[in-house]
Design a protein around this motif. Structure first.
Motif, PDB file in Angstrom:
ATOM      1  N   TYR A  31       0.847  -1.186   0.000  1.00 57.47           N
ATOM      2  CA  TYR A  31       0.000   0.000   0.000  1.00 57.47           C
ATOM      3  C   TYR A  31       0.888   1.242   0.000  1.00 57.47           C
ATOM      4  O   TYR A  31       2.018   1.212   0.499  1.00 57.47           O
ATOM      5  N   VAL A  32       0.364   2.342  -0.531  1.00 57.10           N
ATOM      6  CA  VAL A  32       1.114   3.594  -0.534  1.00 57.10           C
ATOM      7  C   VAL A  32       0.191   4.727  -0.115  1.00 57.10           C
ATOM      8  O   VAL A  32      -1.012   4.721  -0.427  1.00 57.10           O
ATOM      9  N   SER A  33       0.738   5.689   0.645  1.00 59.84           N
ATOM     10  CA  SER A  33      -0.051   6.828   1.108  1.00 59.84           C
ATOM     11  C   SER A  33       0.758   8.111   0.988  1.00 59.84           C
ATOM     12  O   SER A  33       1.971   8.115   1.207  1.00 59.84           O
ATOM     13  N   PHE A  34       0.069   9.199   0.676  1.00 57.20           N
ATOM     14  CA  PHE A  34       0.706  10.521   0.631  1.00 57.20           C
ATOM     15  C   PHE A  34       0.300  11.388   1.819  1.00 57.20           C
ATOM     16  O   PHE A  34       0.782  12.508   1.963  1.00 57.20           O
ATOM     17  N   TYR A  62       6.426  13.443   1.331  1.00 60.39           N
ATOM     18  CA  TYR A  62       7.119  12.157   1.364  1.00 60.39           C
ATOM     19  C   TYR A  62       6.110  11.022   1.557  1.00 60.39           C
ATOM     20  O   TYR A  62       5.585  10.847   2.661  1.00 60.39           O
ATOM     21  N   PRO A  63       5.813  10.287   0.506  1.00 58.73           N
ATOM     22  CA  PRO A  63       4.861   9.183   0.645  1.00 58.73           C
ATOM     23  C   PRO A  63       5.434   8.066   1.508  1.00 58.73           C
ATOM     24  O   PRO A  63       6.640   7.968   1.727  1.00 58.73           O
ATOM     25  N   LYS A  64       4.538   7.223   1.992  1.00 57.78           N
ATOM     26  CA  LYS A  64       4.926   6.062   2.787  1.00 57.78           C
ATOM     27  C   LYS A  64       4.303   4.809   2.183  1.00 57.78           C
ATOM     28  O   LYS A  64       3.239   4.868   1.561  1.00 57.78           O
ATOM     29  N   SER A  65       4.976   3.700   2.401  1.00 59.16           N
ATOM     30  CA  SER A  65       4.402   2.430   1.969  1.00 59.16           C
ATOM     31  C   SER A  65       4.060   1.593   3.196  1.00 59.16           C
ATOM     32  O   SER A  65       4.627   1.786   4.275  1.00 59.16           O
ATOM     33  N   SER A  66       3.125   0.676   3.011  1.00 58.82           N
ATOM     34  CA  SER A  66       2.717  -0.221   4.082  1.00 58.82           C
ATOM     35  C   SER A  66       2.614  -1.631   3.516  1.00 58.82           C
ATOM     36  O   SER A  66       2.149  -1.831   2.386  1.00 58.82           O
TER      37      SER A  66
END
Length: 304
Positions: A31-34, A62-66
């Motif tokens: 998953y990715v989030s901004f 800086y996006p993050k992944s999960s």
């Protein structure tokens, strides 16, 4: 005709969706989030091009992944478990993510309900395009009729040969993700110095720095040439690919230059696939990662 075994990987493998379908691979997406609130399944709810476009358009974000959840893995495993098809699941290096642990937990839950189910979970010790090459080597073994257990053994044999040699556009994202020291990041920002990085056996190792994109690209290529020089195997025994981020044209040009240099050095290689590096690693590198992935082929002339 029933599959001898099915191959599953998490989304870090960065194989193009059309190739995943062609090779009959199941991918469990990251998953990715901004915004730390809305998370989207990579290549399902957000494609890679859109992910990079947002990074380019929204500087300073800086996006993050999960990682995939236990439930995500259960849902991926169950159709093959119910069909009595053994599974090989290949996960991103455990040094970068807990994805493999989620897969192991899902296996444990499923095996309580379906005793005797065959699910082997493998730590790829690599990620991104190189993980994709590793997954394709599993496919190659399956297509050649190699047994389930022999495939697992061969995959364990070759994974230590995997290397990623790459550079990035700047150190900003590596710094933000805690992948390099702050002093090096500040120096890189001030002097336009780009890091050259090697990934092997699950960990990142600094391999130098240089000023400007072209000079750092040359150093990345030199790392590949050095690896090939030191190897006891010929280039025909390796799977080799280029990974790029936002700029496909740059990735293709980099591949073409590499092929030209390799030919000049006497290496007989006609093609080198070019794959887009996905969000799982892109959140740490920024929009402009560029480099090579190389790993020993599971089946090659010296083993035939």
């Amino acid at each position: 005709m029933k599959e001898a075994f099915h191959i599953i990987s998490d989304g870090s493998c960065d194989l193009p969706p059309e190739l995943v379908r062609e090779k009959n691979i199941t991918v469990v997406p990251f998953y990715v989030s901004f915004d730390d609130e809305h998370y989207y399944k990579e290549n399902v709810e957000i494609n890679i091009r859109d992910f990079y476009q947002q990074m380019v358009d929204r500087k300073g974000v800086y996006p993050k992944s999960s990682m995939p959840s236990i439930q995500d893995y259960k849902e991926a495993f169950l159709p093959f478990v119910k069909a009595d098809v053994p599974i090989i699941c290949i996960c991103i290096t455990t040094k970068f993510s807990g994805s493999m642990q989620a897969a192991l937990n899902a296996r444990e839950v499923i095996q309580e309900e379906y005793p005797g189910t065959e699910i082997t979970v493998i730590d790829a010790t690599v990620n991104t395009v190189l993980q994709g090459q590793y997954v394709l080597e599993a496919v190659e073994l399956r297509e050649h009729g190699v047994s389930y257990q022999s495939t697992v053994r061969r995959l364990e044999e070759i994974k230590s040969t995997g290397r990623i040699f790459f550079t990035v556009g700047n150190m900003e994202y590596l710094k933000h993700g805690g992948r390099i020291g702050k002093v090096a990041a500040l120096a890189g920002s001030a002097l336009d110095i780009r890091p050259i990085i090697t990934l092997k056996q699950g960990e990142i190792f600094p391999s130098g720095m240089d000023r400007g994109r072209k000079r750092s690209e040359k150093k990345v290529l030199n790392l590949l040439l050095d690896y090939l020089r030191k190897s006891s195997l010929g280039i025909e025994c390796y799977s080799l690919a280029v990974g790029y981020g936002y700029d496909q044209e740059e990735g293709i040009d980099f591949r073409n230059q590499a092929l030209s240099v390799l030919h000049d050095k006497g290496y007989e290689i006609d093609n080198m696939p070019v794959y887009q590096i996905g969000a799982t690693i892109g959140v740490h590198t920024g929009p402009y990662p560029l480099g090579f992935g190389i790993i020993e082929k599971a089946i090659h002339p010296l083993r035939s």
